[in-house]
Design an enzyme around this catalytic site. Structure first.
Site, short mmCIF file in Angstrom:
data_model
loop_
_atom_site.label_atom_id
_atom_site.label_comp_id
_atom_site.label_asym_id
_atom_site.label_seq_id
_atom_site.Cartn_x
_atom_site.Cartn_y
_atom_site.Cartn_z
N GLY A 21 0.89 -1.30 0.09
CA GLY A 21 -0.09 -0.17 0.11
C GLY A 21 0.82 1.31 0.09
CB ALA A 22 1.00 4.27 -2.13
NE ARG A 53 5.27 -3.36 -4.36
CZ ARG A 53 3.95 -3.46 -4.23
NH1 ARG A 53 3.32 -3.01 -3.25
NH2 ARG A 53 3.54 -3.74 -5.37
CD GLN A 85 -2.98 -7.14 -3.15
OE1 GLN A 85 -3.76 -7.82 -4.11
NE2 GLN A 85 -1.75 -6.80 -3.74
CG ASP A 110 0.13 2.36 -5.57
OD1 ASP A 110 -1.18 1.79 -5.68
OD2 ASP A 110 1.01 1.81 -5.00
CG ASN A 131 -5.01 1.83 -6.98
OD1 ASN A 131 -4.48 2.01 -6.06
ND2 ASN A 131 -6.12 1.28 -7.09
CE LYS A 132 -2.17 -4.21 -6.42
NZ LYS A 132 -0.65 -4.76 -6.84
O1 MRU Z 1 0.69 -3.87 -4.60
P1 MRU Z 1 -0.10 -3.38 -3.49
O2 MRU Z 1 -0.87 -4.11 -2.56
O3 MRU Z 1 0.83 -2.40 -2.70
O4 MRU Z 1 -1.14 -2.30 -3.92
C1 MRU Z 1 -1.71 -1.29 -3.57
C2 MRU Z 1 -2.78 -0.74 -4.12
O5 MRU Z 1 -2.81 -0.40 -5.35
C3 MRU Z 1 -3.60 0.36 -3.27
O6 MRU Z 1 -4.68 0.54 -3.77
C4 MRU Z 1 -2.65 1.81 -3.11
O7 MRU Z 1 -1.57 1.50 -2.84
C5 MRU Z 1 -3.53 2.74 -2.36
S1 MRU Z 1 -3.35 2.40 -0.86
C6 MRU Z 1 -3.96 3.60 0.25
#
Ligand code: MRU
Length: 313
Positions: free
Chosen positions: A54-55, A87, A180, A221, A231-232
């Protein structure tokens, strides 16, 4: 379980060690166990392998990591570059490291952590203003307290809307390939007592077509200067589907996720993860993020307020 979602239990710095301690998100919800990182190298592995993810949360972890490096007398620029490259997509990593550049101490890292949680509370209150009574919201991935170091961005908005009596239920995309949504977001919503149901990612379109989705709410992100948002993986498909069905698509993220140095979404580096997260039997391609163009985003909500329509941020 609610205690596990307190900011200090998601990630913290301990003088005794010294060490960075984090809730191991790879094992949630089956187990609630902590992982201790006693070196920057261990923390880099934890970030890369999604023990913390998560960012904003990886930004907070990196801040604690830089404080750890300083305490251990490690080379700070080597530590910062190892953490920043753990990352590539979330800009929060390099943002947080920059914030600690002149003061790489546990106190500064703890203050940054507390500020991120406060930003979440502020943006959640702004985002909840967009909800009408009886909203059925769909969310993707996990943009909850686990992803921000406490409270959450998109899930924070859902919590605020729930507290105001505006939210009927949440559709939780399972979020392939690492789940997730069905592991982490569902766990957080359960802890908050918010009605929810996990859906297969591929079910979102049919739920929209049957009139069961009133809005889509996600985190981010990295938000480029023109409002394009990474984003994801799967977020872009949801935005296209939402536009087709005339459903508002909201991005809720702190300003630490906004990257004015990156002009457009095309300039955002997209992380590609190991193919065996998908299959170890066949060749695979596994981008972890995608980019949603600004024109598909109804509003971007930060702690500063609601921007709609989205142009330059
Ligand atoms: O690969 P991840 O689990 O780190 O991806 C996270 C996401 O895509 C979240 O939606 C994003 O980081 C926003 S978190 C507030």
């Amino acid at each position: 379980m609610k205690r596990a979602l307190e900011p200090d239990n998601i990630v913290r710095y301990e003088e005794d060690g010294p060490k960075v301690v984090l809730l191991d998100q790879r094992r949630v919800p089956d187990e609630v166990v902590e992982l201790e990182c006693r070196s920057v190298d261990e923390l880099v592995v934890a970030i890369r392998e999604l023990a913390i993810r998560g960012a904003p949360a990886i930004g907070v972890a990196a801040a604690y990591g830089l404080a750890l490096a300083a305490k251990l007398g490690e080379d700070l620029s080597a530590a910062a570059s190892a953490l920043a490259s753990a990352r590539p997509t979330a800009v929060n990593l390099s943002w947080a490291l920059e914030q600690l550049r002149d003061d790489p101490t546990p106190a500064r890292a703890r203050a940054l952590h507390a500020e991120e949680v406060e930003r979440c509370r502020a943006m959640a209150a702004h985002a909840a203003d967009l909800f009408a009574p009886g909203t059925r919201a769909l969310t993707h991935c996990n943009a909850g307290g686990l992803a921000t170091g406490g409270y959450g961005s998109a899930v924070g908005a859902l919590r605020a809307a729930w507290e105001r009596g505006l939210l009927e239920r949440v559709w939780v995309d399972e979020t392939r390939p690492l789940l997730q949504g069905s592991r982490l977001t569902a766990w957080e919503l359960e802890a908050a007592g918010i009605p929810h149901a996990v859906i297969a990612d591929s079910a979102a379109g049919s739920l929209m077509a049957s009139g069961d989705v009133d809005c889509v709410v996600t985190g981010a992100d990295r938000i480029a200067a023109n409002g394009d948002t990474a984003n994801k993986i799967g977020t872009y498909s949801l935005a296209v589907l939402a536009a087709h069905h005339g459903i508002p698509f909201y991005v809720v993220a702190p300003t630490s996720t906004v990257d004015p140095q990156t002009p457009t979404g095309a300039d955002i580096p997209i992380e590609h993860r190991a193919p065996d997260e998908l299959t170890s039997r066949f060749p695979a391609r596994n981008p972890a993020f995608d980019v949603t163009p600004a024109e598909l985003i109804t509003a971007i909500v930060t702690e500063q307020g609601v921007q709609s329509p989205v142009s330059r941020v």
